[in-house]
Design a protein around this motif. Structure first.
Motif, PDB file in Angstrom:
ATOM      1  N   HIS A 119     -10.777  34.974  15.678  1.00  0.00           N
ATOM      2  CA  HIS A 119     -10.268  33.682  15.211  1.00  0.00           C
ATOM      3  C   HIS A 119     -10.631  32.556  16.178  1.00  0.00           C
ATOM      4  CE1 HIS A 119      -7.896  35.385  11.898  1.00  0.00           C
ATOM      5  NE2 HIS A 119      -7.659  36.383  12.724  1.00  0.00           N
ATOM      6  N   LEU A 120     -11.681  32.752  16.957  1.00  0.00           N
ATOM      7  CA  LEU A 120     -12.089  31.767  17.964  1.00  0.00           C
ATOM      8  C   LEU A 120     -12.414  30.432  17.314  1.00  0.00           C
ATOM      9  CD1 LEU A 120     -12.636  31.877  21.089  1.00  0.00           C
ATOM     10  CD2 LEU A 120     -15.062  31.980  20.499  1.00  0.00           C
ATOM     11  N   ARG A 121     -11.856  29.338  17.870  1.00  0.00           N
ATOM     12  CA  ARG A 121     -12.142  27.992  17.375  1.00  0.00           C
ATOM     13  C   ARG A 121     -13.065  27.234  18.321  1.00  0.00           C
ATOM     14  NH1 ARG A 121      -8.443  26.278  13.643  1.00  0.00           N
ATOM     15  NH2 ARG A 121     -10.216  25.072  12.846  1.00  0.00           N
ATOM     16  N   MET A 122     -12.905  27.467  19.649  1.00  0.00           N
ATOM     17  CA  MET A 122     -13.653  26.692  20.631  1.00  0.00           C
ATOM     18  C   MET A 122     -14.222  27.582  21.738  1.00  0.00           C
ATOM     19  SD  MET A 122     -13.437  23.508  19.564  1.00  0.00           S
ATOM     20  CE  MET A 122     -14.270  22.819  20.998  1.00  0.00           C
ATOM     21  N   LEU A 123     -15.454  27.293  22.120  1.00  0.00           N
ATOM     22  CA  LEU A 123     -16.051  27.870  23.321  1.00  0.00           C
ATOM     23  C   LEU A 123     -16.379  26.714  24.256  1.00  0.00           C
ATOM     24  CD1 LEU A 123     -17.347  30.133  25.032  1.00  0.00           C
ATOM     25  CD2 LEU A 123     -19.470  29.725  23.765  1.00  0.00           C
ATOM     26  N   VAL A 124     -15.768  26.712  25.426  1.00  0.00           N
ATOM     27  CA  VAL A 124     -15.981  25.646  26.409  1.00  0.00           C
ATOM     28  C   VAL A 124     -16.810  26.215  27.557  1.00  0.00           C
ATOM     29  CG1 VAL A 124     -14.902  23.923  27.887  1.00  0.00           C
ATOM     30  CG2 VAL A 124     -13.749  24.646  25.785  1.00  0.00           C
ATOM     31  N   ILE A 125     -17.922  25.557  27.852  1.00  0.00           N
ATOM     32  CA  ILE A 125     -18.822  25.997  28.914  1.00  0.00           C
ATOM     33  C   ILE A 125     -18.703  25.022  30.085  1.00  0.00           C
ATOM     34  CG2 ILE A 125     -21.231  26.419  29.550  1.00  0.00           C
ATOM     35  CD1 ILE A 125     -21.759  27.066  26.605  1.00  0.00           C
ATOM     36  N   GLY A 126     -18.443  25.554  31.275  1.00  0.00           N
ATOM     37  CA  GLY A 126     -18.357  24.716  32.462  1.00  0.00           C
ATOM     38  C   GLY A 126     -19.698  24.072  32.778  1.00  0.00           C
ATOM     39  N   GLU A 127     -19.664  22.864  33.358  1.00  0.00           N
ATOM     40  CA  GLU A 127     -20.909  22.142  33.614  1.00  0.00           C
ATOM     41  C   GLU A 127     -21.811  22.890  34.604  1.00  0.00           C
ATOM     42  OE1 GLU A 127     -22.502  17.702  34.926  1.00  0.00           O
ATOM     43  OE2 GLU A 127     -20.409  18.006  34.372  1.00  0.00           O
ATOM     44  N   SER A 128     -21.228  23.535  35.591  1.00  0.00           N
ATOM     45  CA  SER A 128     -22.047  24.264  36.569  1.00  0.00           C
ATOM     46  C   SER A 128     -22.787  25.421  35.907  1.00  0.00           C
ATOM     47  CB  SER A 128     -21.167  24.782  37.707  1.00  0.00           C
ATOM     48  OG  SER A 128     -20.142  25.628  37.216  1.00  0.00           O
ATOM     49  N   LEU A 129     -22.126  26.121  34.991  1.00  0.00           N
ATOM     50  CA  LEU A 129     -22.786  27.209  34.258  1.00  0.00           C
ATOM     51  C   LEU A 129     -23.874  26.656  33.353  1.00  0.00           C
ATOM     52  CD1 LEU A 129     -23.142  30.082  33.199  1.00  0.00           C
ATOM     53  CD2 LEU A 129     -21.212  29.696  31.667  1.00  0.00           C
ATOM     54  N   ALA A 130     -23.601  25.516  32.693  1.00  0.00           N
ATOM     55  CA  ALA A 130     -24.579  24.921  31.788  1.00  0.00           C
ATOM     56  C   ALA A 130     -25.864  24.559  32.528  1.00  0.00           C
ATOM     57  CB  ALA A 130     -23.985  23.688  31.113  1.00  0.00           C
ATOM     58  N   LYS A 131     -25.734  24.117  33.783  1.00  0.00           N
ATOM     59  CA  LYS A 131     -26.918  23.768  34.574  1.00  0.00           C
ATOM     60  C   LYS A 131     -27.723  25.013  34.946  1.00  0.00           C
ATOM     61  CE  LYS A 131     -25.035  19.500  36.554  1.00  0.00           C
ATOM     62  NZ  LYS A 131     -24.564  18.808  37.777  1.00  0.00           N
ATOM     63  N   GLU A 132     -27.021  26.118  35.210  1.00  0.00           N
ATOM     64  CA  GLU A 132     -27.705  27.367  35.568  1.00  0.00           C
ATOM     65  C   GLU A 132     -28.341  28.038  34.358  1.00  0.00           C
ATOM     66  OE1 GLU A 132     -28.299  28.827  38.517  1.00  0.00           O
ATOM     67  OE2 GLU A 132     -27.495  27.023  39.475  1.00  0.00           O
ATOM     68  N   GLY A 133     -27.753  27.822  33.173  1.00  0.00           N
ATOM     69  CA  GLY A 133     -28.312  28.414  31.957  1.00  0.00           C
ATOM     70  C   GLY A 133     -27.249  29.084  31.113  1.00  0.00           C
ATOM     71  N   ILE A 134     -27.288  28.826  29.807  1.00  0.00           N
ATOM     72  CA  ILE A 134     -26.269  29.365  28.895  1.00  0.00           C
ATOM     73  C   ILE A 134     -26.804  30.528  28.059  1.00  0.00           C
ATOM     74  CG2 ILE A 134     -25.045  27.171  28.752  1.00  0.00           C
ATOM     75  CD1 ILE A 134     -26.427  26.645  26.096  1.00  0.00           C
ATOM     76  N   GLY A 135     -28.002  30.992  28.366  1.00  0.00           N
ATOM     77  CA  GLY A 135     -28.605  32.058  27.579  1.00  0.00           C
ATOM     78  C   GLY A 135     -27.807  33.351  27.583  1.00  0.00           C
ATOM     79  N   LYS A 136     -27.364  33.797  28.770  1.00  0.00           N
ATOM     80  CA  LYS A 136     -26.637  35.069  28.861  1.00  0.00           C
ATOM     81  C   LYS A 136     -25.305  35.035  28.121  1.00  0.00           C
ATOM     82  CE  LYS A 136     -28.803  36.570  33.172  1.00  0.00           C
ATOM     83  NZ  LYS A 136     -28.612  36.897  34.613  1.00  0.00           N
ATOM     84  N   PRO A 137     -24.492  33.995  28.276  1.00  0.00           N
ATOM     85  CA  PRO A 137     -23.251  33.948  27.496  1.00  0.00           C
ATOM     86  C   PRO A 137     -23.500  33.974  25.989  1.00  0.00           C
ATOM     87  CG  PRO A 137     -23.168  32.343  29.274  1.00  0.00           C
ATOM     88  CD  PRO A 137     -24.558  32.888  29.251  1.00  0.00           C
ATOM     89  N   LEU A 138     -24.529  33.259  25.541  1.00  0.00           N
ATOM     90  CA  LEU A 138     -24.815  33.215  24.113  1.00  0.00           C
ATOM     91  C   LEU A 138     -25.316  34.552  23.594  1.00  0.00           C
ATOM     92  CD1 LEU A 138     -26.476  29.709  23.668  1.00  0.00           C
ATOM     93  CD2 LEU A 138     -24.083  30.366  23.402  1.00  0.00           C
TER      94      LEU A 138
END
Length: 401
Positions: free
Chosen positions: A100-119
């Protein structure tokens, strides 16, 4: 005998397909997770924050509510995201259940390193639907966003989801992006992804973020959406400002409704309320050189006016429309040029347009498309139409003057 054997086989087959839910899980065994936050530590580990519903408090006072928080935060750290989620069972009496997930929030530091692995994890998890929104915590960690209690909506994740839907419908500087949309843009040859940024405004000390935050008329902690995050592949490379964000949404046909302040020639402003917008983007490649032409058609109403004009005359309406077109042309053109010069990545999907227009020539262009995009000629033409001027003609302010 043959008939009996046939009947026996049929009975066995029926029993096999009517065995019920062999892997069922009861609701009281699950921790319904409405939002996930993912951050990155300095040593490269993932911090996963889960915002879980407290069912007794959400159900209401008649069901035994005690006045506690409607959500509970569980948090763990791991070398992988999956490990961190499983480690939450050390403190959670129920299994983390993200369907029932509504939101995924990604921290800015992680976004700079890359969001491929979480996705990658989220795209292959069979328990997840792909209709949740993904946002980037601007200037903060994701956990900071998920720990702020909200008014109006008991569950902060619902507040974030609903606010993003309302914002993209009414203001056009933000947009909701789902998992499928994000991955599609990441793997595209001619378009780079963007995500909406969410910010936390905090006043006072952190004790104000307890229960009293939702009991105050002016809460000390607020969540609001601001600007779009620009990615180059999986890496965050910068942010668009408000005008650039609105330009992006206008060109990519994400504007549902918004308002535009237009300067009057003799001072003051009038507000153009856009109720319909459509951008037609065409591309062509001539002698190896690409070019983009954009025609934006907008329909709207006069929402507010300070100009000294006669709204009952058609020529006055035509003048207002020309003013809208002139100012919009200049704003959109400037915003696109700034993105080309400063961000240097094609977030508009111009490469996809050129690919469709001339697939053969695109094969040559795509190898160094980012460099070509910086110098790409983009011609923007806005056509505005005023449908209504409101329930009154000229402003009563003119009579007062």
């Amino acid at each position: 005998m043959k008939r009996k054997c046939t009947m026996l086989i049929l009975l066995i087959v029926i029993l096999l397909i009517t065995t019920g839910c062999w892997n069922r899980r009861e609701l009281n065994e699950l921790a319904i997770t409405m939002a996930l936050g993912i951050d990155l530590t300095k040593d490269g580990k993932y911090v996963v924050t889960a915002q879980v519903v407290n069912p007794g408090e959400v159900a209401g006072k008649s069901s035994g509510a005690t006045g506690s928080s409607p959500v509970i935060i569980f948090q763990e750290t791991g070398k992988t995201i999956f490990e961190a989620i499983r480690k939450m069972t050390n403190s959670s009496p129920r299994s983390i259940y993200p369907s029932h997930l509504r939101m995924l929030v990604i921290g800015e530091s992680l976004a700079k390193e890359g969001i491929g692995k979480p996705l990658d994890l989220l795209s292959r998890d069979w328990e997840l639907r792909s209709d949740f929104f993904i946002v980037v915590a601007k200037g903060r960690n994701a956990e900071d966003i998920l720990k702020i209690p909200t008014s109006l909506e008991k569950i902060p994740a619902n507040k974030l989801f609903d606010a993003l839907e309302v914002s993209e419908k009414a203001w056009a500087a933000s947009s909701g992006y789902t998992l499928d949309e994000l991955i599609k843009d990441m793997i595209s040859d001619g378009k780079q992804p963007v995500l909406t940024g969410v910010r936390a405004e905090l006043k006072g000390d952190k004790t104000s973020l307890a229960k009293q935050n939702v009991e105050m008329i002016d809460p000390h902690g607020r969540l609001y959406y601001q600007d779009l995050a620009v990615f180059d592949g999986e890496h965050l490379i910068g942010w668009l400002d408000e005008k650039q964000s609105r330009t992006y949404n206008a060109i990519t046909n994400k504007v549902k409704s918004t308002v535009v302040n237009v300067k009057c020639p003799k001072g003051g402003n009038f507000v153009y309320q856009i109720i319909k917008s459509h951008a037609e983007v065409k591309g062509k490649i001539k002698n190896g050189e690409p070019k983009i032409d954009i025609k934006i058609r907008a329909e709207g109403n006069v929402g507010e006016i300070e100009c000294n004009v006669e709204l009952t005359k058609s020529e006055s309406i035509a003048k207002l429309e020309k003013m809208i077109e002139k100012q919009s042309d200049a704003m959109f053109t400037k915003a696109v040029q700034q993105i080309q010069e400063n961000k240097k990545v094609d977030i508009f999907g111009f490469g996809e347009v050129l690919h469709r227009a001339d697939p053969k020539a695109w094969k040559t262009l795509k190898n160094d498309w980012d460099q070509k995009f910086e110098d790409l000629p983009v011609n923007i033409k806005v056509q505005a139409e005023i449908k209504r001027v409101g329930t009154v003609g000229n402003s009563f302010l003119e009579k007062i003057k």
